[in-house]
Each structure stands twice: as structure tokens, then as C-alpha cells.
Motif scaffolding. Structure first.
Motif, PDB file in Angstrom:
ATOM      1  N   GLU A  44      34.685  20.638  38.289  1.00  0.00           N
ATOM      2  CA  GLU A  44      35.057  21.864  37.571  1.00  0.00           C
ATOM      3  C   GLU A  44      34.066  22.950  37.946  1.00  0.00           C
ATOM      4  O   GLU A  44      32.864  22.770  37.817  1.00  0.00           O
ATOM      5  N   HIS A  45      34.578  24.078  38.403  1.00  0.00           N
ATOM      6  CA  HIS A  45      33.699  25.143  38.877  1.00  0.00           C
ATOM      7  C   HIS A  45      33.755  26.405  38.043  1.00  0.00           C
ATOM      8  O   HIS A  45      32.872  27.252  38.158  1.00  0.00           O
ATOM      9  N   ARG A  46      34.792  26.564  37.214  1.00  0.00           N
ATOM     10  CA  ARG A  46      34.887  27.756  36.372  1.00  0.00           C
ATOM     11  C   ARG A  46      35.508  27.399  35.027  1.00  0.00           C
ATOM     12  O   ARG A  46      36.381  26.541  34.944  1.00  0.00           O
ATOM     13  N   VAL A  47      35.048  28.100  34.010  1.00  0.00           N
ATOM     14  CA  VAL A  47      35.654  28.061  32.686  1.00  0.00           C
ATOM     15  C   VAL A  47      36.041  29.501  32.404  1.00  0.00           C
ATOM     16  O   VAL A  47      35.187  30.383  32.380  1.00  0.00           O
ATOM     17  N   VAL A  48      37.343  29.758  32.253  1.00  0.00           N
ATOM     18  CA  VAL A  48      37.851  31.110  32.058  1.00  0.00           C
ATOM     19  C   VAL A  48      38.337  31.250  30.624  1.00  0.00           C
ATOM     20  O   VAL A  48      39.112  30.415  30.147  1.00  0.00           O
ATOM     21  N   MET A  49      37.860  32.287  29.923  1.00  0.00           N
ATOM     22  CA  MET A  49      38.269  32.539  28.533  1.00  0.00           C
ATOM     23  C   MET A  49      39.332  33.621  28.502  1.00  0.00           C
ATOM     24  O   MET A  49      39.106  34.733  28.979  1.00  0.00           O
ATOM     25  N   VAL A  50      40.495  33.251  27.963  1.00  0.00           N
ATOM     26  CA  VAL A  50      41.665  34.126  27.908  1.00  0.00           C
ATOM     27  C   VAL A  50      42.092  34.254  26.455  1.00  0.00           C
ATOM     28  O   VAL A  50      42.086  33.272  25.714  1.00  0.00           O
ATOM     29  N   VAL A  51      42.486  35.461  26.046  1.00  0.00           N
ATOM     30  CA  VAL A  51      43.013  35.706  24.710  1.00  0.00           C
ATOM     31  C   VAL A  51      44.470  36.112  24.876  1.00  0.00           C
ATOM     32  O   VAL A  51      44.801  36.910  25.754  1.00  0.00           O
ATOM     33  N   SER A  52      45.336  35.552  24.030  1.00  0.00           N
ATOM     34  CA  SER A  52      46.755  35.846  24.113  1.00  0.00           C
ATOM     35  C   SER A  52      47.288  36.262  22.754  1.00  0.00           C
ATOM     36  O   SER A  52      46.892  35.708  21.728  1.00  0.00           O
ATOM     37  N   ALA A  53      48.203  37.234  22.745  1.00  0.00           N
ATOM     38  CA  ALA A  53      48.911  37.584  21.513  1.00  0.00           C
ATOM     39  C   ALA A  53      49.814  36.411  21.147  1.00  0.00           C
ATOM     40  O   ALA A  53      50.226  35.633  22.016  1.00  0.00           O
ATOM     41  N   GLY A  88      50.350  47.882  26.165  1.00  0.00           N
ATOM     42  CA  GLY A  88      51.190  46.766  25.724  1.00  0.00           C
ATOM     43  C   GLY A  88      50.711  45.408  26.208  1.00  0.00           C
ATOM     44  O   GLY A  88      51.509  44.486  26.373  1.00  0.00           O
ATOM     45  N   GLU A  89      49.404  45.254  26.411  1.00  0.00           N
ATOM     46  CA  GLU A  89      48.870  43.978  26.898  1.00  0.00           C
ATOM     47  C   GLU A  89      49.114  42.862  25.885  1.00  0.00           C
ATOM     48  O   GLU A  89      48.930  43.043  24.692  1.00  0.00           O
ATOM     49  N   THR A  90      49.515  41.720  26.402  1.00  0.00           N
ATOM     50  CA  THR A  90      49.710  40.538  25.563  1.00  0.00           C
ATOM     51  C   THR A  90      48.721  39.436  25.917  1.00  0.00           C
ATOM     52  O   THR A  90      48.632  38.436  25.212  1.00  0.00           O
ATOM     53  N   VAL A  91      47.992  39.602  27.012  1.00  0.00           N
ATOM     54  CA  VAL A  91      46.981  38.645  27.459  1.00  0.00           C
ATOM     55  C   VAL A  91      45.785  39.421  27.998  1.00  0.00           C
ATOM     56  O   VAL A  91      45.955  40.431  28.675  1.00  0.00           O
ATOM     57  N   VAL A  92      44.574  38.927  27.682  1.00  0.00           N
ATOM     58  CA  VAL A  92      43.348  39.535  28.187  1.00  0.00           C
ATOM     59  C   VAL A  92      42.449  38.426  28.722  1.00  0.00           C
ATOM     60  O   VAL A  92      42.238  37.415  28.054  1.00  0.00           O
ATOM     61  N   VAL A  93      41.952  38.593  29.932  1.00  0.00           N
ATOM     62  CA  VAL A  93      40.962  37.679  30.505  1.00  0.00           C
ATOM     63  C   VAL A  93      39.600  38.236  30.112  1.00  0.00           C
ATOM     64  O   VAL A  93      39.177  39.270  30.613  1.00  0.00           O
ATOM     65  N   LEU A  94      38.915  37.567  29.176  1.00  0.00           N
ATOM     66  CA  LEU A  94      37.656  38.095  28.657  1.00  0.00           C
ATOM     67  C   LEU A  94      36.464  37.818  29.549  1.00  0.00           C
ATOM     68  O   LEU A  94      35.676  38.709  29.847  1.00  0.00           O
ATOM     69  N   ALA A  95      36.289  36.567  29.939  1.00  0.00           N
ATOM     70  CA  ALA A  95      35.064  36.215  30.659  1.00  0.00           C
ATOM     71  C   ALA A  95      35.255  34.905  31.390  1.00  0.00           C
ATOM     72  O   ALA A  95      36.226  34.180  31.152  1.00  0.00           O
ATOM     73  N   GLU A  96      34.316  34.616  32.255  1.00  0.00           N
ATOM     74  CA  GLU A  96      34.310  33.313  32.911  1.00  0.00           C
ATOM     75  C   GLU A  96      32.883  32.839  33.097  1.00  0.00           C
ATOM     76  O   GLU A  96      31.956  33.629  33.259  1.00  0.00           O
ATOM     77  N   LEU A  97      32.725  31.543  33.015  1.00  0.00           N
ATOM     78  CA  LEU A  97      31.490  30.865  33.366  1.00  0.00           C
ATOM     79  C   LEU A  97      31.775  30.219  34.712  1.00  0.00           C
ATOM     80  O   LEU A  97      32.834  29.627  34.901  1.00  0.00           O
ATOM     81  N   TYR A  98      30.856  30.344  35.661  1.00  0.00           N
ATOM     82  CA  TYR A  98      31.125  29.789  36.984  1.00  0.00           C
ATOM     83  C   TYR A  98      29.855  29.195  37.578  1.00  0.00           C
ATOM     84  O   TYR A  98      28.755  29.630  37.296  1.00  0.00           O
ATOM     85  N   ARG A  99      30.055  28.172  38.395  1.00  0.00           N
ATOM     86  CA  ARG A  99      28.932  27.522  39.062  1.00  0.00           C
ATOM     87  C   ARG A  99      28.393  28.418  40.169  1.00  0.00           C
ATOM     88  O   ARG A  99      29.140  28.997  40.928  1.00  0.00           O
ATOM     89  N   ARG A 100      27.074  28.493  40.237  1.00  0.00           N
ATOM     90  CA  ARG A 100      26.404  29.196  41.323  1.00  0.00           C
ATOM     91  C   ARG A 100      25.220  28.330  41.706  1.00  0.00           C
ATOM     92  O   ARG A 100      24.298  28.164  40.917  1.00  0.00           O
ATOM     93  N   GLY A 101      25.289  27.732  42.890  1.00  0.00           N
ATOM     94  CA  GLY A 101      24.241  26.799  43.304  1.00  0.00           C
ATOM     95  C   GLY A 101      24.221  25.618  42.357  1.00  0.00           C
ATOM     96  O   GLY A 101      25.245  24.993  42.107  1.00  0.00           O
ATOM     97  N   HIS A 102      23.058  25.336  41.784  1.00  0.00           N
ATOM     98  CA  HIS A 102      22.940  24.211  40.847  1.00  0.00           C
ATOM     99  C   HIS A 102      23.029  24.654  39.395  1.00  0.00           C
ATOM    100  O   HIS A 102      22.870  23.843  38.495  1.00  0.00           O
ATOM    101  N   GLY A 103      23.286  25.934  39.164  1.00  0.00           N
ATOM    102  CA  GLY A 103      23.337  26.439  37.794  1.00  0.00           C
ATOM    103  C   GLY A 103      24.676  27.084  37.466  1.00  0.00           C
ATOM    104  O   GLY A 103      25.650  26.939  38.200  1.00  0.00           O
TER     105      GLY A 103
END
Length: 152
Positions: A44-53, A88-103
Motif C-alpha cells: 500500500e503506497h497511498r491513503v486517500v481521504m475523500v468526502v462525499s455528499a 455543485g460538488e458532491t465529492v471532495v478529495v481532501l488529502a492523501e498520505l503517501y510513501r516517500r522513501g522509507h517514510g
């Protein structure tokens, strides 16, 4: 959403939400998302936080995204305030956590889509590729600010 190095989910189990509140160290309870990055599988390389109506509320849109605070420890946090949404947005991509090197790194994202989750072009084993954001008038830029933690 948990994404591999190719930007794909492995299956429906990589979508964490109210009906599937935990997977591989990522959990959601109410409005709080917790990611124990040490428990994420190496693939797993990314965790994406999405908000939806709420799709069960016809005509529901997001006008103001929830405030997002990313805390690494009790002494360190960052605040992301997304701009207001007016198209009229019904979905918003708020943030992501992603791997970079070993962190891990955190990135505020912020685009909204009026086409719901389909606007993310997210299906099992498909690539997470956001559609282009809708055309809109200029608005205040998103901000990611360092902030001391709240005392309780």
C-alpha cells in the motif's frame, strides 16, 4: 481508499467507509479517520481521504468541506482548510498520505467533483485518476498551516 504503487485498489476491501470502517490500519469513526501507517502492508503506497455528499439525499452537495487536521503526534499537527465549493460538488478529495522513501508524507489535495464518486473514476482494480475539475471562477487558495495541537 488504500492504493498500491500503481494507483489501484486491490479490491472493494480497500475502500474504508461507514459500512466497512477498518482495513489494514486505516479506520473511520464518525468524522475521524485514523491511519496507523505501521500496520499498512508494504504494497500500500497511498491513503486517500475523500468526502462525499449523501447519495440518498437527492440534490445534496458539498458547499464547505470539513476541516482536516493531520496529527503525527500530540505535539505536531497541520490544519487544511479547503476553499468553499460553489459548483455543485458532491465529492471532495481532501488529502492523501503517501510513501516517500522509507517514510510517509501528507499532502492536502482539495479538488471537488460534481459527478460524485464516478468523477474519481474509481472502480475495483481501476486506476485512481481524478477527472479534470469543473471550470469555476477563481476562489481563495487552499491553505495548509502548521498549528499547535488543541488542549483538552
Amino acid at each position: 481508499m488504500l492504493l498500491g504503487p500503481d494507483g489501484k485498489v486491490r479490491g472493494d476491501h480497500d475502500l474504508v467507509f461507514y459500512n466497512h470502517p477498518a482495513q489494514d490500519g486505516v479506520s473511520v469513526e464518525g468524522t475521524e479517520v485514523t491511519a496507523d501507517l505501521s500496520r499498512l502492508p508494504a504494497g500500500e503506497h497511498r491513503v486517500v481521504m475523500v468526502v462525499s455528499a449523501d447519495p440518498l439525499q437527492p440534490g445534496a452537495v458539498i458547499t464547505r468541506a470539513p476541516q482536516l487536521t493531520i496529527s503525527q503526534s500530540a505535539a505536531s499537527s497541520a490544519l487544511f482548510i479547503a476553499p468553499d465549493f460553489t459548483s455543485g460538488e458532491t465529492v471532495v478529495v481532501l488529502a492523501e498520505l503517501y510513501r516517500r522513501g522509507h517514510g510517509w508524507k501528507a499532502r492536502a489535495v482539495g479538488p471537488g467533483y460534481a459527478s460524485g464518486l464516478a468523477g474519481l473514476r474509481l472502480t475495483t482494480a481501476s486506476m485512481w485518476t481524478p477527472s479534470p475539475p469543473p471550470r469555476r471562477s477563481p476562489r481563495r487558495p487552499a491553505r495548509l498551516q502548521d498549528r499547535p495541537p488543541r488542549s483538552t
